[in-house]
Design a protein around this motif. Structure first.
Motif, PDB file in Angstrom:
ATOM      1  N   GLN A 174       0.809  -1.215   0.000  1.00  0.00           N
ATOM      2  CA  GLN A 174       0.000   0.000   0.000  1.00  0.00           C
ATOM      3  C   GLN A 174       0.847   1.272   0.000  1.00  0.00           C
ATOM      4  O   GLN A 174       0.311   2.365  -0.111  1.00  0.00           O
ATOM      5  CB  GLN A 174      -0.896   0.024   1.237  1.00  0.00           C
ATOM      6  N   LEU A 175       2.171   1.137   0.144  1.00  0.00           N
ATOM      7  CA  LEU A 175       3.047   2.300   0.261  1.00  0.00           C
ATOM      8  C   LEU A 175       2.975   3.253  -0.934  1.00  0.00           C
ATOM      9  O   LEU A 175       2.868   4.468  -0.732  1.00  0.00           O
ATOM     10  CB  LEU A 175       4.485   1.845   0.513  1.00  0.00           C
ATOM     11  N   PRO A 176       3.018   2.793  -2.197  1.00  0.00           N
ATOM     12  CA  PRO A 176       2.934   3.752  -3.307  1.00  0.00           C
ATOM     13  C   PRO A 176       1.628   4.542  -3.310  1.00  0.00           C
ATOM     14  O   PRO A 176       1.632   5.756  -3.556  1.00  0.00           O
ATOM     15  CB  PRO A 176       3.044   2.882  -4.559  1.00  0.00           C
ATOM     16  N   GLY A 177       0.515   3.890  -3.025  1.00  0.00           N
ATOM     17  CA  GLY A 177      -0.765   4.605  -2.980  1.00  0.00           C
ATOM     18  C   GLY A 177      -0.816   5.602  -1.829  1.00  0.00           C
ATOM     19  O   GLY A 177      -1.376   6.687  -1.954  1.00  0.00           O
ATOM     20  N   TRP A 178      -0.220   5.228  -0.701  1.00  0.00           N
ATOM     21  CA  TRP A 178      -0.198   6.127   0.457  1.00  0.00           C
ATOM     22  C   TRP A 178       0.673   7.342   0.166  1.00  0.00           C
ATOM     23  O   TRP A 178       0.303   8.469   0.484  1.00  0.00           O
ATOM     24  CB  TRP A 178       0.329   5.380   1.679  1.00  0.00           C
ATOM     25  N   LEU A 179       1.840   7.135  -0.455  1.00  0.00           N
ATOM     26  CA  LEU A 179       2.719   8.256  -0.802  1.00  0.00           C
ATOM     27  C   LEU A 179       2.076   9.168  -1.844  1.00  0.00           C
ATOM     28  O   LEU A 179       2.263  10.385  -1.803  1.00  0.00           O
ATOM     29  CB  LEU A 179       4.062   7.737  -1.315  1.00  0.00           C
ATOM     30  N   ALA A 180       1.318   8.593  -2.772  1.00  0.00           N
ATOM     31  CA  ALA A 180       0.660   9.404  -3.799  1.00  0.00           C
ATOM     32  C   ALA A 180      -0.463  10.250  -3.213  1.00  0.00           C
ATOM     33  O   ALA A 180      -0.797  11.302  -3.749  1.00  0.00           O
ATOM     34  CB  ALA A 180       0.118   8.508  -4.905  1.00  0.00           C
ATOM     35  N   SER A 181      -1.028   9.823  -2.096  1.00  0.00           N
ATOM     36  CA  SER A 181      -2.149  10.570  -1.520  1.00  0.00           C
ATOM     37  C   SER A 181      -1.693  11.679  -0.570  1.00  0.00           C
ATOM     38  O   SER A 181      -2.521  12.431  -0.071  1.00  0.00           O
ATOM     39  CB  SER A 181      -3.076   9.615  -0.770  1.00  0.00           C
ATOM     40  N   ARG A 182      -0.393  11.790  -0.300  1.00  0.00           N
ATOM     41  CA  ARG A 182       0.118  12.841   0.595  1.00  0.00           C
ATOM     42  C   ARG A 182       0.088  14.199  -0.099  1.00  0.00           C
ATOM     43  O   ARG A 182       0.151  14.296  -1.325  1.00  0.00           O
ATOM     44  CB  ARG A 182       1.560  12.549   1.021  1.00  0.00           C
ATOM     45  N   ASN A 183       0.006  15.257   0.685  1.00  0.00           N
ATOM     46  CA  ASN A 183       0.007  16.623   0.176  1.00  0.00           C
ATOM     47  C   ASN A 183       1.430  17.165   0.295  1.00  0.00           C
ATOM     48  O   ASN A 183       1.934  17.362   1.393  1.00  0.00           O
ATOM     49  CB  ASN A 183      -0.967  17.473   1.009  1.00  0.00           C
ATOM     50  N   TYR A 184       2.085  17.406  -0.840  1.00  0.00           N
ATOM     51  CA  TYR A 184       3.474  17.854  -0.851  1.00  0.00           C
ATOM     52  C   TYR A 184       3.621  19.351  -1.064  1.00  0.00           C
ATOM     53  O   TYR A 184       4.706  19.822  -1.358  1.00  0.00           O
ATOM     54  CB  TYR A 184       4.263  17.093  -1.924  1.00  0.00           C
ATOM     55  N   SER A 185       2.563  20.104  -0.894  1.00  0.00           N
ATOM     56  CA  SER A 185       2.651  21.560  -1.008  1.00  0.00           C
ATOM     57  C   SER A 185       3.268  22.106   0.282  1.00  0.00           C
ATOM     58  O   SER A 185       3.332  21.411   1.297  1.00  0.00           O
ATOM     59  CB  SER A 185       1.257  22.152  -1.222  1.00  0.00           C
ATOM     60  N   PRO A 186       3.740  23.349   0.282  1.00  0.00           N
ATOM     61  CA  PRO A 186       4.283  23.919   1.523  1.00  0.00           C
ATOM     62  C   PRO A 186       3.274  23.898   2.672  1.00  0.00           C
ATOM     63  O   PRO A 186       3.641  23.617   3.812  1.00  0.00           O
ATOM     64  CB  PRO A 186       4.643  25.351   1.127  1.00  0.00           C
ATOM     65  N   MET A 187       2.022  24.162   2.376  1.00  0.00           N
ATOM     66  CA  MET A 187       1.005  24.126   3.429  1.00  0.00           C
ATOM     67  C   MET A 187       0.787  22.701   3.938  1.00  0.00           C
ATOM     68  O   MET A 187       0.513  22.490   5.129  1.00  0.00           O
ATOM     69  CB  MET A 187      -0.308  24.721   2.907  1.00  0.00           C
ATOM     70  N   GLY A 188       0.945  21.711   3.059  1.00  0.00           N
ATOM     71  CA  GLY A 188       0.849  20.322   3.479  1.00  0.00           C
ATOM     72  C   GLY A 188       1.959  19.951   4.456  1.00  0.00           C
ATOM     73  O   GLY A 188       1.731  19.239   5.436  1.00  0.00           O
ATOM     74  N   PHE A 189       3.185  20.440   4.193  1.00  0.00           N
ATOM     75  CA  PHE A 189       4.284  20.194   5.123  1.00  0.00           C
ATOM     76  C   PHE A 189       4.044  20.880   6.457  1.00  0.00           C
ATOM     77  O   PHE A 189       4.333  20.319   7.519  1.00  0.00           O
ATOM     78  CB  PHE A 189       5.614  20.665   4.527  1.00  0.00           C
ATOM     79  N   VAL A 190       3.509  22.099   6.418  1.00  0.00           N
ATOM     80  CA  VAL A 190       3.214  22.820   7.663  1.00  0.00           C
ATOM     81  C   VAL A 190       2.155  22.066   8.463  1.00  0.00           C
ATOM     82  O   VAL A 190       2.286  21.898   9.684  1.00  0.00           O
ATOM     83  CB  VAL A 190       2.764  24.270   7.363  1.00  0.00           C
ATOM     84  N   ASN A 191       1.115  21.598   7.786  1.00  0.00           N
ATOM     85  CA  ASN A 191       0.068  20.845   8.485  1.00  0.00           C
ATOM     86  C   ASN A 191       0.596  19.531   9.045  1.00  0.00           C
ATOM     87  O   ASN A 191       0.231  19.126  10.152  1.00  0.00           O
ATOM     88  CB  ASN A 191      -1.120  20.590   7.560  1.00  0.00           C
ATOM     89  N   GLY A 192       1.469  18.858   8.310  1.00  0.00           N
ATOM     90  CA  GLY A 192       2.060  17.622   8.808  1.00  0.00           C
ATOM     91  C   GLY A 192       2.942  17.865  10.024  1.00  0.00           C
ATOM     92  O   GLY A 192       2.911  17.094  10.993  1.00  0.00           O
ATOM     93  N   TYR A 193       3.720  18.933   9.994  1.00  0.00           N
ATOM     94  CA  TYR A 193       4.547  19.282  11.155  1.00  0.00           C
ATOM     95  C   TYR A 193       3.662  19.606  12.357  1.00  0.00           C
ATOM     96  O   TYR A 193       3.948  19.173  13.473  1.00  0.00           O
ATOM     97  CB  TYR A 193       5.440  20.474  10.815  1.00  0.00           C
ATOM     98  N   ARG A 194       2.596  20.334  12.114  1.00  0.00           N
ATOM     99  CA  ARG A 194       1.688  20.711  13.202  1.00  0.00           C
ATOM    100  C   ARG A 194       1.018  19.479  13.818  1.00  0.00           C
ATOM    101  O   ARG A 194       0.898  19.372  15.038  1.00  0.00           O
ATOM    102  CB  ARG A 194       0.634  21.687  12.678  1.00  0.00           C
ATOM    103  N   ARG A 195       0.602  18.531  12.974  1.00  0.00           N
ATOM    104  CA  ARG A 195       0.011  17.296  13.493  1.00  0.00           C
ATOM    105  C   ARG A 195       1.015  16.506  14.312  1.00  0.00           C
ATOM    106  O   ARG A 195       0.701  15.977  15.383  1.00  0.00           O
ATOM    107  CB  ARG A 195      -0.494  16.426  12.345  1.00  0.00           C
ATOM    108  N   GLY A 196       2.247  16.419  13.832  1.00  0.00           N
ATOM    109  CA  GLY A 196       3.274  15.704  14.575  1.00  0.00           C
ATOM    110  C   GLY A 196       3.588  16.369  15.899  1.00  0.00           C
ATOM    111  O   GLY A 196       3.755  15.694  16.921  1.00  0.00           O
ATOM    112  N   TYR A 197       3.673  17.692  15.894  1.00  0.00           N
ATOM    113  CA  TYR A 197       3.946  18.408  17.137  1.00  0.00           C
ATOM    114  C   TYR A 197       2.802  18.219  18.129  1.00  0.00           C
ATOM    115  O   TYR A 197       3.037  17.973  19.314  1.00  0.00           O
ATOM    116  CB  TYR A 197       4.152  19.899  16.860  1.00  0.00           C
TER     117      TYR A 197
END
Length: 89
Positions: free
Chosen positions: A20-43
């Motif tokens: 399932q890894l390729p499908g999961w990686l394709a569904s990620r948001n790689y925009s700058p706002m996506g990285f900010v949201n991912g960092y915020r969720r992790g924090y």
């Protein structure tokens, strides 16, 4: 009654299977706002698990300080390496 299947994009990285890894990686948001949201969720996940607890210990703060020390050492490694080879006389 069986659990309903969860979409691959909603799973955590540790919950997906190798196929399932390729499908999961394709569904990620790689925009700058996506990285900010991912960092915020992790924090927020780290903060709620280690810092914002009823009976807290020193573990969460020790992990933060250790991470800070490691990152600052990595950033200053070139300067430290050149300083090591200088002779003082």
């Amino acid at each position: 009654m069986a659990d309903r299947p969860v979409p691959v994009k909603d799973l955590k990285l540790l919950d997906i299977k190798l196929g399932q890894l390729p499908g999961w990686l394709a569904s990620r948001n790689y925009s700058p706002m996506g990285f900010v949201n991912g960092y915020r969720r992790g924090y927020n996940r780290f903060y709620s698990k280690y810092i914002d607890v009823k009976k807290g210990g020193i573990g969460g703060i020790a992990m933060l300080l250790t991470g800070y020390v490691l990152i600052s050492y990595i950033w200053n490694y070139d300067h430290i390496k050149h300083e090591r080879w200088r002779r003082y006389h």
